[in-house]
Design a protein around this motif. Structure first.
Motif, PDB file in Angstrom:
ATOM      1  N   GLY A  31       0.797  -1.092  -0.149  1.00 45.96           N
ATOM      2  CA  GLY A  31      -0.181  -0.043  -0.236  1.00 45.96           C
ATOM      3  C   GLY A  31       0.850   1.740  -0.146  1.00 45.96           C
ATOM      4  N   GLY A  32       2.330   1.250  -0.537  1.00 42.82           N
ATOM      5  CA  GLY A  32       2.761   2.180  -0.260  1.00 42.82           C
ATOM      6  C   GLY A  32       3.545   2.512   0.611  1.00 42.82           C
ATOM      7  N   VAL A  33       4.153   3.382   0.913  1.00 40.72           N
ATOM      8  CA  VAL A  33       5.852   3.789   1.941  1.00 40.72           C
ATOM      9  C   VAL A  33       5.295   5.018   2.131  1.00 40.72           C
ATOM     10  CG1 VAL A  33       6.758   2.097   2.045  1.00 40.72           C
ATOM     11  CG2 VAL A  33       7.292   3.817   0.923  1.00 40.72           C
ATOM     12  N   GLU A  34       5.325   5.742   3.724  1.00 42.43           N
ATOM     13  CA  GLU A  34       5.274   7.319   4.244  1.00 42.43           C
ATOM     14  C   GLU A  34       6.515   7.854   4.315  1.00 42.43           C
ATOM     15  OE1 GLU A  34       2.902   9.789   6.806  1.00 42.43           O
ATOM     16  OE2 GLU A  34       4.680   9.067   8.087  1.00 42.43           O
ATOM     17  N   PHE A 105       8.750  -2.923   5.742  1.00 47.63           N
ATOM     18  CA  PHE A 105       9.554  -4.059   6.754  1.00 47.63           C
ATOM     19  C   PHE A 105       7.850  -3.362   7.745  1.00 47.63           C
ATOM     20  CE2 PHE A 105      10.548  -5.309  11.626  1.00 47.63           C
ATOM     21  CZ  PHE A 105      10.590  -6.580  10.691  1.00 47.63           C
ATOM     22  N   ASP A 106       7.952  -2.138   8.403  1.00 50.46           N
ATOM     23  CA  ASP A 106       6.598  -2.165   9.137  1.00 50.46           C
ATOM     24  C   ASP A 106       5.385  -1.855   8.806  1.00 50.46           C
ATOM     25  OD1 ASP A 106       8.679  -0.298  11.620  1.00 50.46           O
ATOM     26  OD2 ASP A 106       8.568   1.503  10.303  1.00 50.46           O
ATOM     27  N   LYS A 107       5.133  -1.576   7.047  1.00 50.72           N
ATOM     28  CA  LYS A 107       3.916  -2.372   6.814  1.00 50.72           C
ATOM     29  C   LYS A 107       3.554  -3.136   6.708  1.00 50.72           C
ATOM     30  CE  LYS A 107       1.217   0.492   4.982  1.00 50.72           C
ATOM     31  NZ  LYS A 107       1.425   1.040   3.540  1.00 50.72           N
ATOM     32  N   VAL A 108       4.200  -4.239   6.058  1.00 51.17           N
ATOM     33  CA  VAL A 108       4.564  -5.409   6.468  1.00 51.17           C
ATOM     34  C   VAL A 108       4.440  -6.198   7.892  1.00 51.17           C
ATOM     35  CG1 VAL A 108       5.462  -8.041   6.054  1.00 51.17           C
ATOM     36  CG2 VAL A 108       5.398  -6.207   4.677  1.00 51.17           C
ATOM     37  N   ASP A 115      -1.107 -13.620   5.128  1.00 50.20           N
ATOM     38  CA  ASP A 115      -0.743 -11.926   3.693  1.00 50.20           C
ATOM     39  C   ASP A 115       0.471 -12.257   3.821  1.00 50.20           C
ATOM     40  OD1 ASP A 115      -3.437 -11.296   3.493  1.00 50.20           O
ATOM     41  OD2 ASP A 115      -3.039  -9.740   4.505  1.00 50.20           O
ATOM     42  N   TRP A 116       1.393 -13.312   4.427  1.00 47.84           N
ATOM     43  CA  TRP A 116       2.838 -12.794   4.328  1.00 47.84           C
ATOM     44  C   TRP A 116       3.252 -13.968   3.224  1.00 47.84           C
ATOM     45  CZ3 TRP A 116       6.220 -12.783   9.574  1.00 47.84           C
ATOM     46  CH2 TRP A 116       5.772 -10.762  10.234  1.00 47.84           C
ATOM     47  N   THR A 150      12.311  -4.459  14.674  1.00 52.05           N
ATOM     48  CA  THR A 150      13.670  -3.164  13.978  1.00 52.05           C
ATOM     49  C   THR A 150      14.521  -4.323  13.246  1.00 52.05           C
ATOM     50  OG1 THR A 150      13.090  -2.281  16.260  1.00 52.05           O
ATOM     51  CG2 THR A 150      14.425  -1.276  14.968  1.00 52.05           C
ATOM     52  N   ILE A 151      14.838  -3.541  12.249  1.00 53.23           N
ATOM     53  CA  ILE A 151      15.860  -3.825  11.821  1.00 53.23           C
ATOM     54  C   ILE A 151      16.813  -3.066  12.041  1.00 53.23           C
ATOM     55  CG2 ILE A 151      16.428  -3.586   9.323  1.00 53.23           C
ATOM     56  CD1 ILE A 151      14.397  -4.479   8.453  1.00 53.23           C
ATOM     57  N   HIS A 152      17.850  -3.301  12.464  1.00 45.99           N
ATOM     58  CA  HIS A 152      18.365  -1.969  12.570  1.00 45.99           C
ATOM     59  C   HIS A 152      20.203  -2.494  11.756  1.00 45.99           C
ATOM     60  CE1 HIS A 152      17.698  -1.886  16.883  1.00 45.99           C
ATOM     61  NE2 HIS A 152      18.100  -2.918  17.059  1.00 45.99           N
ATOM     62  N   GLN A 153      20.541  -1.057  11.117  1.00 46.57           N
ATOM     63  CA  GLN A 153      21.283  -0.714   9.975  1.00 46.57           C
ATOM     64  C   GLN A 153      22.921  -0.389  10.457  1.00 46.57           C
ATOM     65  OE1 GLN A 153      18.850  -0.559   6.326  1.00 46.57           O
ATOM     66  NE2 GLN A 153      17.297  -1.036   7.029  1.00 46.57           N
TER      67      GLN A 153
END
Length: 218
Positions: A31-34, A105-108, A115-116, A150-153
């Motif tokens: 659905g897109g990303v903000e 990632f937050d939207k998923v 749905d995954w 959370t994804i840490h990068q």
């Protein structure tokens, strides 16, 4: 595999290569990303072909939801435009990419787990990997059972342990040179140590630090 092992002393378990089509598909699928755009980014995106579909070259400054085509264009900006964090050039581009990855990632996470698998089946046809189907499912289960939220990068080379080179220094054009503390000679040992600490020892609770430098690119 050889480059990562030689420079950073890390043996990779597998790779995943995602093309432009898969990138756009997953952004649209959630659905897109903000994203928050600056005036300079907007001016560049609306006047170039980075957003390939002309009808979507209508982004504006400030927060908004980008579709797959717009998000791809946003992530490709390098030579023009300054991010809301004040970064330009390739630093800005990688920051944009990390920002969008986290937004996806937050939207998923907000979607029901049922749905995954539908998402995976739709997107994997445009992904190149040496991971087996069983291994992909296993990793997916790990994310769920571990409660990963959370994804840490990490940016490599890390702050304080690289320098820019003159265009003719290595006869390969402008590039970054990794070096150790107190040295300007070519060496990646500090960055290798930092990367290993980040992957294998960092608990994600505070901003990651190596030496006297703090990395806030999360």
């Amino acid at each position: 595999y050889k480059t990562i092992a030689k420079n950073f002393n890390i043996e990779l378990d597998g790779y995943v290569e995602i093309g432009f089509k898969a990138f756009q598909d997953i952004v649209d699928a959630v659905g897109g990303v903000e994203v928050e755009l600056t005036e300079s980014e907007v001016s560049y995106l609306n006047s170039t072909n980075y957003i390939r579909n002309k009808k979507y070259r209508n982004v504006k400054a400030g927060k908004q939801t980008l579709n797959g085509s717009q998000a791809l264009g946003y992530c490709r900006i390098r030579k023009q435009g300054t991010t809301i964090s004040g970064l330009r050039d390739d630093y800005g581009r990688t920051w944009r990419q990390r920002t969008v990855i986290n937004a996806v990632f937050d939207k998923v996470k907000s979607l029901p787990m049922s749905d995954w698998l539908k998402l995976a089946n739709k997107l994997l046809k445009n992904v190149t990997t040496d991971l087996s189907n069983d291994k992909i499912i296993e990793y997916g289960k790990d994310v769920v059972t571990m409660g990963t939220t959370t994804i840490h990068q990490l940016q490599i080379p890390i702050n304080g342990y690289y320098r820019g080179s003159a265009s003719g220094e290595f006869k390969v054009g402008s590039c970054l040179v990794m070096h150790d503390a107190g040295s300007t000679s070519l060496s990646s040992s500090a960055n290798a140590e930092a990367l290993n600490k980040f992957i294998f020892k960092y608990d994600g609770k505070d901003n990651f630090k190596y030496g006297t430098f703090e990395n806030k690119e999360k």
